[in-house]
Motif scaffolding. Sequence first.
Motif, PDB file in Angstrom:
ATOM      1  N   ALA A 152       0.982  -1.145   0.114  1.00  0.00           N
ATOM      2  CA  ALA A 152       0.038   0.054  -0.168  1.00  0.00           C
ATOM      3  C   ALA A 152       0.850   1.230  -0.020  1.00  0.00           C
ATOM      4  O   ALA A 152       0.563   2.136  -0.679  1.00  0.00           O
ATOM      5  CB  ALA A 152      -0.933  -0.200   1.244  1.00  0.00           C
ATOM      6  N   ARG A 153       1.952   1.334   0.782  1.00  0.00           N
ATOM      7  CA  ARG A 153       2.822   2.479   0.831  1.00  0.00           C
ATOM      8  C   ARG A 153       3.451   2.842  -0.664  1.00  0.00           C
ATOM      9  O   ARG A 153       3.597   3.959  -1.070  1.00  0.00           O
ATOM     10  CB  ARG A 153       4.123   2.225   1.755  1.00  0.00           C
ATOM     11  N   ILE A 187      -8.881   0.304   1.153  1.00  0.00           N
ATOM     12  CA  ILE A 187      -8.183  -0.513   2.012  1.00  0.00           C
ATOM     13  C   ILE A 187      -9.268  -1.015   2.999  1.00  0.00           C
ATOM     14  O   ILE A 187     -10.243  -0.314   3.368  1.00  0.00           O
ATOM     15  CB  ILE A 187      -7.132   0.381   2.866  1.00  0.00           C
ATOM     16  N   THR A 188      -9.285  -2.376   3.053  1.00  0.00           N
ATOM     17  CA  THR A 188     -10.112  -3.275   3.907  1.00  0.00           C
ATOM     18  C   THR A 188      -9.750  -3.521   5.187  1.00  0.00           C
ATOM     19  O   THR A 188      -8.511  -3.732   5.489  1.00  0.00           O
ATOM     20  CB  THR A 188     -10.785  -4.433   3.076  1.00  0.00           C
ATOM     21  N   TYR A 189     -10.503  -3.844   6.195  1.00  0.00           N
ATOM     22  CA  TYR A 189     -10.181  -4.202   7.739  1.00  0.00           C
ATOM     23  C   TYR A 189     -11.115  -5.456   7.621  1.00  0.00           C
ATOM     24  O   TYR A 189     -12.035  -5.607   7.274  1.00  0.00           O
ATOM     25  CB  TYR A 189     -10.274  -3.423   8.913  1.00  0.00           C
ATOM     26  N   LEU A 190     -10.447  -6.450   8.680  1.00  0.00           N
ATOM     27  CA  LEU A 190     -11.326  -7.759   8.595  1.00  0.00           C
ATOM     28  C   LEU A 190     -12.846  -7.472   9.522  1.00  0.00           C
ATOM     29  O   LEU A 190     -13.710  -7.846   9.268  1.00  0.00           O
ATOM     30  CB  LEU A 190     -10.613  -8.583   9.576  1.00  0.00           C
ATOM     31  N   ASN A 191     -12.599  -6.807  10.769  1.00  0.00           N
ATOM     32  CA  ASN A 191     -13.608  -6.642  11.515  1.00  0.00           C
ATOM     33  C   ASN A 191     -13.190  -5.425  12.518  1.00  0.00           C
ATOM     34  O   ASN A 191     -12.297  -4.796  12.324  1.00  0.00           O
ATOM     35  CB  ASN A 191     -13.959  -7.910  12.409  1.00  0.00           C
ATOM     36  N   GLN A 192     -14.286  -5.217  13.505  1.00  0.00           N
ATOM     37  CA  GLN A 192     -14.100  -3.933  14.389  1.00  0.00           C
ATOM     38  C   GLN A 192     -12.866  -4.117  15.243  1.00  0.00           C
ATOM     39  O   GLN A 192     -12.124  -3.078  15.501  1.00  0.00           O
ATOM     40  CB  GLN A 192     -15.317  -3.809  15.503  1.00  0.00           C
ATOM     41  N   LYS A 193     -12.452  -5.406  15.547  1.00  0.00           N
ATOM     42  CA  LYS A 193     -11.186  -5.415  16.402  1.00  0.00           C
ATOM     43  C   LYS A 193      -9.939  -5.057  15.520  1.00  0.00           C
ATOM     44  O   LYS A 193      -8.915  -4.572  15.978  1.00  0.00           O
ATOM     45  CB  LYS A 193     -11.081  -6.884  16.804  1.00  0.00           C
ATOM     46  N   ALA A 194      -9.965  -5.425  14.366  1.00  0.00           N
ATOM     47  CA  ALA A 194      -8.874  -5.021  13.681  1.00  0.00           C
ATOM     48  C   ALA A 194      -8.816  -3.372  12.894  1.00  0.00           C
ATOM     49  O   ALA A 194      -7.958  -2.932  12.736  1.00  0.00           O
ATOM     50  CB  ALA A 194      -9.127  -6.052  12.210  1.00  0.00           C
ATOM     51  N   LYS A 244      -9.222  -0.772  14.434  1.00  0.00           N
ATOM     52  CA  LYS A 244      -8.055   0.266  15.313  1.00  0.00           C
ATOM     53  C   LYS A 244      -6.598  -0.061  14.897  1.00  0.00           C
ATOM     54  O   LYS A 244      -6.117   1.252  14.926  1.00  0.00           O
ATOM     55  CB  LYS A 244      -8.456  -0.072  16.685  1.00  0.00           C
ATOM     56  N   TYR A 245      -6.339  -1.047  14.188  1.00  0.00           N
ATOM     57  CA  TYR A 245      -4.762  -1.163  13.801  1.00  0.00           C
ATOM     58  C   TYR A 245      -4.711  -0.662  12.217  1.00  0.00           C
ATOM     59  O   TYR A 245      -3.689  -0.210  11.968  1.00  0.00           O
ATOM     60  CB  TYR A 245      -4.526  -2.629  14.121  1.00  0.00           C
ATOM     61  N   VAL A 246      -5.698  -1.190  11.358  1.00  0.00           N
ATOM     62  CA  VAL A 246      -5.828  -0.896  10.145  1.00  0.00           C
ATOM     63  C   VAL A 246      -5.802   0.471   9.711  1.00  0.00           C
ATOM     64  O   VAL A 246      -5.300   1.326   8.880  1.00  0.00           O
ATOM     65  CB  VAL A 246      -6.574  -1.809   9.265  1.00  0.00           C
ATOM     66  N   ARG A 247      -7.288   1.183  10.267  1.00  0.00           N
ATOM     67  CA  ARG A 247      -7.481   2.390  10.046  1.00  0.00           C
ATOM     68  C   ARG A 247      -6.345   3.755   9.824  1.00  0.00           C
ATOM     69  O   ARG A 247      -6.175   4.268   9.071  1.00  0.00           O
ATOM     70  CB  ARG A 247      -8.580   2.864  10.748  1.00  0.00           C
ATOM     71  N   PRO A 248      -5.763   3.689  11.124  1.00  0.00           N
ATOM     72  CA  PRO A 248      -4.502   4.749  11.141  1.00  0.00           C
ATOM     73  C   PRO A 248      -3.558   4.559   9.881  1.00  0.00           C
ATOM     74  O   PRO A 248      -3.108   5.251   9.378  1.00  0.00           O
ATOM     75  CB  PRO A 248      -3.728   4.510  12.156  1.00  0.00           C
ATOM     76  N   LEU A 249      -3.208   3.255   9.502  1.00  0.00           N
ATOM     77  CA  LEU A 249      -2.248   2.686   8.398  1.00  0.00           C
ATOM     78  C   LEU A 249      -2.946   3.136   7.075  1.00  0.00           C
ATOM     79  O   LEU A 249      -2.256   3.901   6.126  1.00  0.00           O
ATOM     80  CB  LEU A 249      -1.938   1.380   8.268  1.00  0.00           C
ATOM     81  N   ALA A 250      -4.402   3.275   6.913  1.00  0.00           N
ATOM     82  CA  ALA A 250      -5.007   3.342   5.793  1.00  0.00           C
ATOM     83  C   ALA A 250      -5.047   5.022   5.529  1.00  0.00           C
ATOM     84  O   ALA A 250      -4.833   5.348   4.455  1.00  0.00           O
ATOM     85  CB  ALA A 250      -6.517   2.845   5.690  1.00  0.00           C
ATOM     86  N   GLU A 284      -2.933   6.938   7.056  1.00  0.00           N
ATOM     87  CA  GLU A 284      -1.437   7.355   6.461  1.00  0.00           C
ATOM     88  C   GLU A 284      -1.321   7.324   5.003  1.00  0.00           C
ATOM     89  O   GLU A 284      -0.343   8.245   4.635  1.00  0.00           O
ATOM     90  CB  GLU A 284      -0.546   6.371   7.437  1.00  0.00           C
ATOM     91  N   VAL A 285      -1.554   6.345   4.229  1.00  0.00           N
ATOM     92  CA  VAL A 285      -1.541   6.362   2.959  1.00  0.00           C
ATOM     93  C   VAL A 285      -2.811   7.006   2.011  1.00  0.00           C
ATOM     94  O   VAL A 285      -2.776   6.832   0.748  1.00  0.00           O
ATOM     95  CB  VAL A 285      -1.283   4.822   2.435  1.00  0.00           C
ATOM     96  N   GLY A 286      -3.322   7.748   2.719  1.00  0.00           N
ATOM     97  CA  GLY A 286      -4.424   8.446   2.035  1.00  0.00           C
ATOM     98  C   GLY A 286      -5.498   7.917   1.175  1.00  0.00           C
ATOM     99  O   GLY A 286      -6.191   8.196   0.263  1.00  0.00           O
ATOM    100  N   ALA A 287      -5.853   6.713   1.918  1.00  0.00           N
ATOM    101  CA  ALA A 287      -6.758   5.810   1.360  1.00  0.00           C
ATOM    102  C   ALA A 287      -8.273   6.541   1.303  1.00  0.00           C
ATOM    103  O   ALA A 287      -8.721   7.215   2.162  1.00  0.00           O
ATOM    104  CB  ALA A 287      -7.200   4.626   2.179  1.00  0.00           C
TER     105      ALA A 287
END
Length: 252
Positions: free
Chosen positions: A23-24, A35-42, A44-50, A52-55
């Motif tokens: 993605a970077r 950019i997708t994330y698996l579930n609500q638990k995931a 919080k880890y994925v959204r900041p990274l998404a 960061e790359v301006g998704a």
Amino acid sequence: MLAGKKGLVIGIANDKSIAYGCARAFQRDGADLAITYLNQKAEKYVRPLAEEVGASIIAPLDVCDDSQADALFDEIEEKWGKLDFVLHCIAFAPADDLHGRVIDCSRDGFLTAMDISCHSFQRMAKRAEPLMRDGGALLTVSYMGSERVIDHYGIMGPVKAALESATRYMAAELGPKDIRVHAISPGPLLTRAASGIAEFDNLMTQAKTRAPEHRLVTIDEIGDLASFLASERSRAITGDVVHIDGGYHIMG
């Protein structure tokens, strides 16, 4: 290389993920991303990274849930009206089946591993096809355990072999529409998925020792390759399993 391109990235779990390195690279080379994330638990880890790359699109996707997949591709069509590339970077097998012998793998475990790790790539391709009106690229991630027996890789070896075979058939079927299909095969590196494989540290040590370059690849180097394969610069390449492992796969 990817200016004006729209791409979907499936499989970021954290900042060590191959999908995140890709993605970077996609963003650096000019692509706009979903950019997708698996579930609500995931999330919080994925959204900041998404972010960061301006998704432009950040959405949930459990590939076993057809309604989520339909909603994602509806959003992509509504917002972008097209899709230029997809990166599929997910794999899963139940722990009991992954850690046992191949012949002891349960029916449910085998079907689950095939569904999530292989058939989901075909499902994403089917949804992406009508959005790739001007051609495009479909990328997935494999491993050398598809080609030879790797200790403790177990049922994922046959599953990745099926994924690579599907890549070739999909390339043949979609080639007339200028849609290229690739499987990227990195050497061992520590990701969340790899951490579930027993004695994975030994695999990494062996790779560093035996690879001609005597080192492991990085997620950013895999990203560079993925960006090239998603671009028009790779327009004459399709259906291949592209190794990126410092030459480890050539060693006997």
